[in-house]
Design a protein around this motif. Sequence first.
Motif, short mmCIF file in Angstrom:
data_model
loop_
_atom_site.label_atom_id
_atom_site.label_comp_id
_atom_site.label_asym_id
_atom_site.label_seq_id
_atom_site.Cartn_x
_atom_site.Cartn_y
_atom_site.Cartn_z
N UNK A 22 0.83 -1.21 0.00
CA UNK A 22 0.00 0.00 0.00
C UNK A 22 0.87 1.26 0.00
N UNK A 23 1.83 1.32 0.90
CA UNK A 23 2.65 2.53 1.00
C UNK A 23 3.59 2.67 -0.19
N UNK A 24 4.08 1.55 -0.71
CA UNK A 24 4.95 1.63 -1.87
C UNK A 24 4.24 2.18 -3.09
N UNK A 25 3.03 1.68 -3.35
CA UNK A 25 2.24 2.19 -4.47
C UNK A 25 1.95 3.67 -4.27
N UNK A 26 1.57 4.04 -3.06
CA UNK A 26 1.27 5.44 -2.78
C UNK A 26 2.49 6.32 -3.05
N UNK A 27 3.65 5.93 -2.53
CA UNK A 27 4.84 6.77 -2.66
C UNK A 27 5.26 6.96 -4.12
N UNK A 28 5.19 5.91 -4.91
CA UNK A 28 5.63 6.02 -6.31
C UNK A 28 4.65 6.86 -7.12
N UNK A 29 3.36 6.59 -6.99
CA UNK A 29 2.39 7.32 -7.80
C UNK A 29 2.22 8.76 -7.33
N UNK A 30 2.53 9.01 -6.07
CA UNK A 30 2.43 10.36 -5.54
C UNK A 30 3.73 11.14 -5.71
N UNK A 31 4.77 10.49 -6.20
CA UNK A 31 6.08 11.13 -6.28
C UNK A 31 6.08 12.34 -7.20
N UNK A 32 5.25 12.33 -8.24
CA UNK A 32 5.19 13.47 -9.15
C UNK A 32 4.82 14.76 -8.41
N UNK A 33 4.03 14.61 -7.35
CA UNK A 33 3.54 15.78 -6.63
C UNK A 33 4.52 16.30 -5.58
N UNK A 34 5.48 15.46 -5.17
CA UNK A 34 6.33 15.86 -4.04
C UNK A 34 7.81 15.97 -4.39
N UNK A 35 8.24 15.41 -5.53
CA UNK A 35 9.65 15.49 -5.89
C UNK A 35 9.89 16.63 -6.86
N UNK A 36 11.02 17.29 -6.77
CA UNK A 36 11.30 18.41 -7.68
C UNK A 36 11.57 17.92 -9.09
N UNK A 37 11.32 18.75 -10.09
CA UNK A 37 11.62 18.39 -11.47
C UNK A 37 13.13 18.36 -11.69
N UNK A 38 13.60 17.70 -12.76
CA UNK A 38 15.04 17.62 -12.99
C UNK A 38 15.65 18.97 -13.32
N UNK A 39 16.84 19.22 -12.80
CA UNK A 39 17.55 20.45 -13.11
C UNK A 39 16.73 21.68 -12.77
N UNK A 40 16.69 22.61 -13.69
CA UNK A 40 15.91 23.84 -13.51
C UNK A 40 14.65 23.85 -14.36
N UNK A 41 14.25 22.65 -14.82
CA UNK A 41 13.08 22.58 -15.69
C UNK A 41 11.84 23.01 -14.94
N UNK A 42 10.94 23.74 -15.60
CA UNK A 42 9.71 24.16 -14.93
C UNK A 42 8.82 22.95 -14.63
N UNK A 43 8.17 22.99 -13.49
CA UNK A 43 7.32 21.88 -13.10
C UNK A 43 6.01 21.88 -13.87
#
Length: 375
Positions: free
Chosen positions: A28-49
């Motif tokens: 449960x937590x693994x699925x949540x963390x991966x699918x929710x990662x787009x919302x909480x991790x910064x974009x690569x480099x200086x690319x706009x989110x």
Amino acid sequence: MLNRAAVAGSEPLHVSILAIPEAVVSTLSGIFDVMNAFAILPPPGNAPGQAPPFRVEIVGLQPGPLQLASGVPTSVHRGIASLEATDIVIVPSVLLGPDGWQKGRHLELVEWLRAMHGRGALLCSACSGVFLLAETGLFDGMNATVHFGYARAFAAAYPAVPIHPERVLVVAGRREELITSGASMTWHDLVLYLIARHAGATAAQAMARFFALQWHQDGLAPYIVFEGRSDHGDRAVQAAQDWLATHFSVADPLQGMLRQTGLTERTFKRRFTGATGLSPIAYVQRLRVEDAKRRLERTEASVDEISWKVGYEEPAFFRRLFRRLTGLAPGAYRRRFRIPDYARPRQEAQEDRSGGKPAMTAGVMAPGKIRAGRP
């Protein structure tokens, strides 16, 4: 870091991860963390989110704390009564008790799942979560997969659902909306599939790199440990099985089984196949390959030597059989499942590399004393 692949300005898909008391916290937590990662991790480099492609919530009968199967609590974000529609529902792994899956325990959730499907949602399960989804009846006649350790229990509970425990991911339904993943960590394949389907292959590849997720592209056959059926009630067949457990590598195992049972060859083959689901020779092959797997995992013996010890004089035939039953060549299987040197006691790893002591470990069956043919 991670590239948000959602189309700019589009509404994120709502993902409902369904929490029930039988759920396994790691899935449960693994699925949540991966699918929710787009919302909480910064974009690569200086690319706009960009807007994240998913809005992920843990849902259940009631909001608030819920103790899961292992005793670890989780927090349910929303109760299903307040959720009229969702895009993706995921039922994580569930732990079956000694009495198996109890049908009818979650009737309100089952009705909600039917309603969400009727409003266009994808219904997904990880591992054994399909036990709950199958109660909806929507999987009747649809191919599905489940943890191989629960395959017999699932087939008994839901005979109308064709089950394929050796498959990693099964996508079924007219809209490809019924999605099941197999044993344990194949939730990796499930979330990567959903990300690739809805956010693009680049996003899925980025997630796989960031979390070190793996596609199980060789299937689950290499992981399945063969266990012959013993619930058939045929004493003669059981006697043959008991004898085979320590004599599978002899030259002519069929004749040995006939001596144990006192049956004619034709009658024995019919009864054995009916009781175990395998012909006598196919059963012997699986026992031999299973023993070869343990030797590949635990010893330094060559493939040719292992071939002879489990009952085959022709290594080429053994290699073909091994690949057919496991999906991997013997050498690839050894690389996949052998404990790597960095995870073993230093002295043991050095001695194995130098040949300083025999590497045979307990649990590997003794070879037959007669050189075997090739059933």
